[in-house]
Write an enzyme that holds these catalytic residues in place. Structure first.
Site, PDB file in Angstrom:
ATOM      1  N   GLY A 118       8.306   1.012   3.817  1.00 19.00           N
ATOM      2  CA  GLY A 118       7.166   1.907   4.027  1.00 19.00           C
ATOM      3  C   GLY A 118       5.962   1.582   3.168  1.00 19.00           C
ATOM      4  N   GLY A 159      10.387  -3.565   4.272  1.00 16.86           N
ATOM      5  CA  GLY A 159      10.759  -2.512   5.222  1.00 16.86           C
ATOM      6  C   GLY A 159      10.913  -1.152   4.581  1.00 16.86           C
ATOM      7  N   ASP A 185      -2.583  -0.901   7.461  1.00 14.05           N
ATOM      8  CA  ASP A 185      -1.988  -1.659   6.362  1.00 14.05           C
ATOM      9  C   ASP A 185      -2.813  -2.884   5.985  1.00 14.05           C
ATOM     10  OD1 ASP A 185      -0.055   0.238   6.591  1.00 14.05           O
ATOM     11  OD2 ASP A 185       1.465  -1.065   7.466  1.00 14.05           O
ATOM     12  N   ASP A 241      -3.357   6.273  12.011  1.00 15.15           N
ATOM     13  CA  ASP A 241      -4.267   5.119  12.165  1.00 15.15           C
ATOM     14  C   ASP A 241      -4.369   4.696  13.624  1.00 15.15           C
ATOM     15  OD1 ASP A 241      -1.633   4.016  12.104  1.00 15.15           O
ATOM     16  OD2 ASP A 241      -2.293   2.168  11.142  1.00 15.15           O
ATOM     17  N   GLU A 249      -0.678   9.780   7.417  1.00 14.09           N
ATOM     18  CA  GLU A 249       0.382   8.918   7.959  1.00 14.09           C
ATOM     19  C   GLU A 249       0.494   9.123   9.464  1.00 14.09           C
ATOM     20  OE1 GLU A 249       1.461   6.172   6.379  1.00 14.09           O
ATOM     21  OE2 GLU A 249       2.420   7.359   4.815  1.00 14.09           O
ATOM     22  N   HIS A 250       0.725   8.028  10.164  1.00 17.59           N
ATOM     23  CA  HIS A 250       0.843   8.053  11.632  1.00 17.59           C
ATOM     24  C   HIS A 250      -0.433   8.590  12.278  1.00 17.59           C
ATOM     25  CE1 HIS A 250       4.955   6.790  12.753  1.00 17.59           C
ATOM     26  NE2 HIS A 250       5.264   7.161  11.523  1.00 17.59           N
ATOM     27  N   ARG A 298       0.844  -1.205   0.000  1.00 20.44           N
ATOM     28  CA  ARG A 298       0.000   0.000   0.000  1.00 20.44           C
ATOM     29  C   ARG A 298       0.875   1.250   0.000  1.00 20.44           C
ATOM     30  NH1 ARG A 298       2.215   2.197   3.130  1.00 20.44           N
ATOM     31  NH2 ARG A 298       2.223   1.984   5.381  1.00 20.44           N
ATOM     32  N   TYR A 312       9.143   4.234  16.360  1.00 17.84           N
ATOM     33  CA  TYR A 312       7.721   4.118  16.010  1.00 17.84           C
ATOM     34  C   TYR A 312       6.889   3.939  17.289  1.00 17.84           C
ATOM     35  CZ  TYR A 312       3.363   2.418  13.939  1.00 17.84           C
ATOM     36  OH  TYR A 312       2.045   2.255  13.591  1.00 17.84           O
TER      37      TYR A 312
HETATM   38  C1  GLA Z   1       3.287   1.458   9.570  1.00 11.44           C
HETATM   39  C2  GLA Z   1       2.255   0.831  10.474  1.00 11.44           C
HETATM   40  C3  GLA Z   1       0.860   1.411  10.190  1.00 11.44           C
HETATM   41  C4  GLA Z   1       0.879   2.940  10.215  1.00 11.44           C
HETATM   42  C5  GLA Z   1       2.021   3.467   9.353  1.00 11.44           C
HETATM   43  C6  GLA Z   1       2.178   4.968   9.467  1.00 11.44           C
HETATM   44  O1  GLA Z   1       3.074   1.089   8.237  1.00 11.44           O
HETATM   45  O2  GLA Z   1       2.192  -0.570  10.276  1.00 11.44           O
HETATM   46  O3  GLA Z   1      -0.064   0.911  11.118  1.00 11.44           O
HETATM   47  O4  GLA Z   1       0.966   3.419  11.523  1.00 11.44           O
HETATM   48  O5  GLA Z   1       3.265   2.871   9.695  1.00 11.44           O
HETATM   49  O6  GLA Z   1       1.058   5.612   8.963  1.00 11.44           O
END
Ligand code: GLA
Length: 382
Positions: free
Chosen positions: A126, A124, A174, A45, A42-43, A36, A224
């Site tokens: 993103g 890994g 995701d 969810d 972003e950040h 995806r 994270y």
């Molecule tokens: C990773 C996490 C997701 C989300 C993104 C940032 O992909 O698995 O749950 O938090 O980072 O948006």
């Protein structure tokens, strides 16, 4: 990474790898799952925010068969592991076998299986490779056993495999994205209510270009986890059930540490940008969506503090190319991929500029792909 390889060829490669590692055996089932690319959101969810994303045509295939020996066997990236217990043991089989544990926890009698994994999606970087792996393996196992599941339950299995079995503190984005994304369009997901809306890709002559900077992140890593904890602590202090309830005034007047306030400002702004971005897509307003993507990057850099100099350099390089509407880091940050929204006619120039800005990172087009609910209707019930 054979980036241009079709889904079927990747699945065939996973089967061949399994046969090579485990020898001849019983009949196999396979499944392919897309990665995806977040457009905006972003950040957020894990803070109950909104996300606008596409699933992409780079993905992961799992081939699965019943084990003849009673032992589990996995093979991926040249590493083969054989063991009796599917529970995490600190080796390369942990992620591949986590769905077995999650499915068993839900009461499904999953026998010992052998699994081969092949990918076109960088790991890994993103682009949700972890969720894609867990969903591909889960789907292939269900297919092998002739069991069907709703899309929600499949997402819950993959999330439980990642968070409960592997202990990775990821949010729900995701798994939902790689299962529920529509054919040739974007998914808007409200992570507070779970509600989704689907929208078509409005621009036939506009593409998303990705550049993997080659510096990879780990969602299980401490940074994270810390962002998530700070955000959740801030929301709790303000008595907010999600970032959608936050206001500037409430954040300004709260007695909170500077870092926590910055996290709250990011999640508040980012979830609002998603509503605007979805509107921009519905109206076909390319420059508005591009501007929101670039604003998202600035917020991730300055307020959530998850960017790196390499990601910033690639974003700036993309933004400087005429025809690029906007660019941002995707996924958790701390390395990984930058995505740029760009006119097809400028895509090549954009790829060249992005690669040059990070000493030759891999670049690729990220085309919308349907999620597993569309791709595997024999396994995923509506
Ligand atoms: C990773 C996490 C997701 C989300 C993104 C940032 O992909 O698995 O749950 O938090 O980072 O948006």
């Amino acid at each position: 990474m054979p980036i241009g390889e079709s889904k079927d060829l990747t699945a065939a490669r996973a089967m061949r790898m399994l046969e090579r590692a485990g020898g001849p055996g019983s009949v196999m089932a396979s499944a392919w799952t897309p990665g995806r690319c977040t457009l905006v959101g972003e950040h957020v969810d894990y803070a109950g925010g909104q996300v606008l994303c596409i699933a992409v045509d780079l993905g992961i295939a799992a081939a699965v068969r019943r084990s003849g020996s009673g032992r589990f066997l996995t093979t991926s990236d040249g590493t083969t592991v054989s063991r009796v217990d599917p529970a995490p043991a600190g080796d390369g089989a942990d992620r591949i076998l986590a769905p077995v544990v999650a499915l068993r926890n839900r009461g499904l009698a999953v026998p010992a299986v052998e699994v081969g994994i092949a990918a076109t999606l960088p790991a890994g970087a993103g682009l949700a490779s972890s969720a894609a792996l867990l969903v591909a393996t889960s789907t292939a196992i269900l297919r092998l056993l002739g069991v069907t599941m709703t899309a929600r339950d499949l997402a819950a299995v993959a999330l439980s495999a990642e968070s409960d079995v592997l202990g990775i503190p990821c949010g729900p984005l995701d798994q939902r994205a790689v299962i529920d994304a529509p054919e040739d369009g974007a998914l808007q997901l409200d992570c507070r209510t779970g509600r989704e809306s689907l929208m078509p890709w409005p621009w036939p002559d506009v593409v998303v270009v990705g550049c993997d900077t080659g510096t990879h992140h780990d969602v299980g890593g401490t940074e994270y986890r810390r962002r998530r904890e700070e955000t959740e602590a801030g929301l709790a202090a303000l008595n907010a059930a999600s970032c959608q309830e936050l206001t500037e005034a409430a954040i300004d007047s709260a007695a909170l540490e500077g870092a926590v306030k910055r996290r709250l400002r990011h999640v508040m702004g980012e979830t609002r940008r998603v509503a605007e971005a979805a509107d921009a897509m519905r109206r076909g307003d390319l420059s508005a969506l591009g501007r929101l993507m670039s604003e998202s990057h600035r917020s991730l850099r300055e307020l959530h503090e998850v960017s790196t100099p390499a990601l910033d350099a690639v974003v700036s390089a993309a933004e400087a190319v005429p025809g690029c509407a906007g660019a941002r880091l995707v996924g958790a940050g701390f390395g990984g991929t930058v995505a740029a929204l760009v006119a097809r006619s400028a895509a090549e120039a954009c790829r060249t500029a992005m690669a040059a800005a990070c000493d030759g990172g891999d670049t690729f087009e990220l085309r919308p792909s349907p999620g597993v609910a569309v791709l595997a209707p024999d396994v995923v019930r509506g």
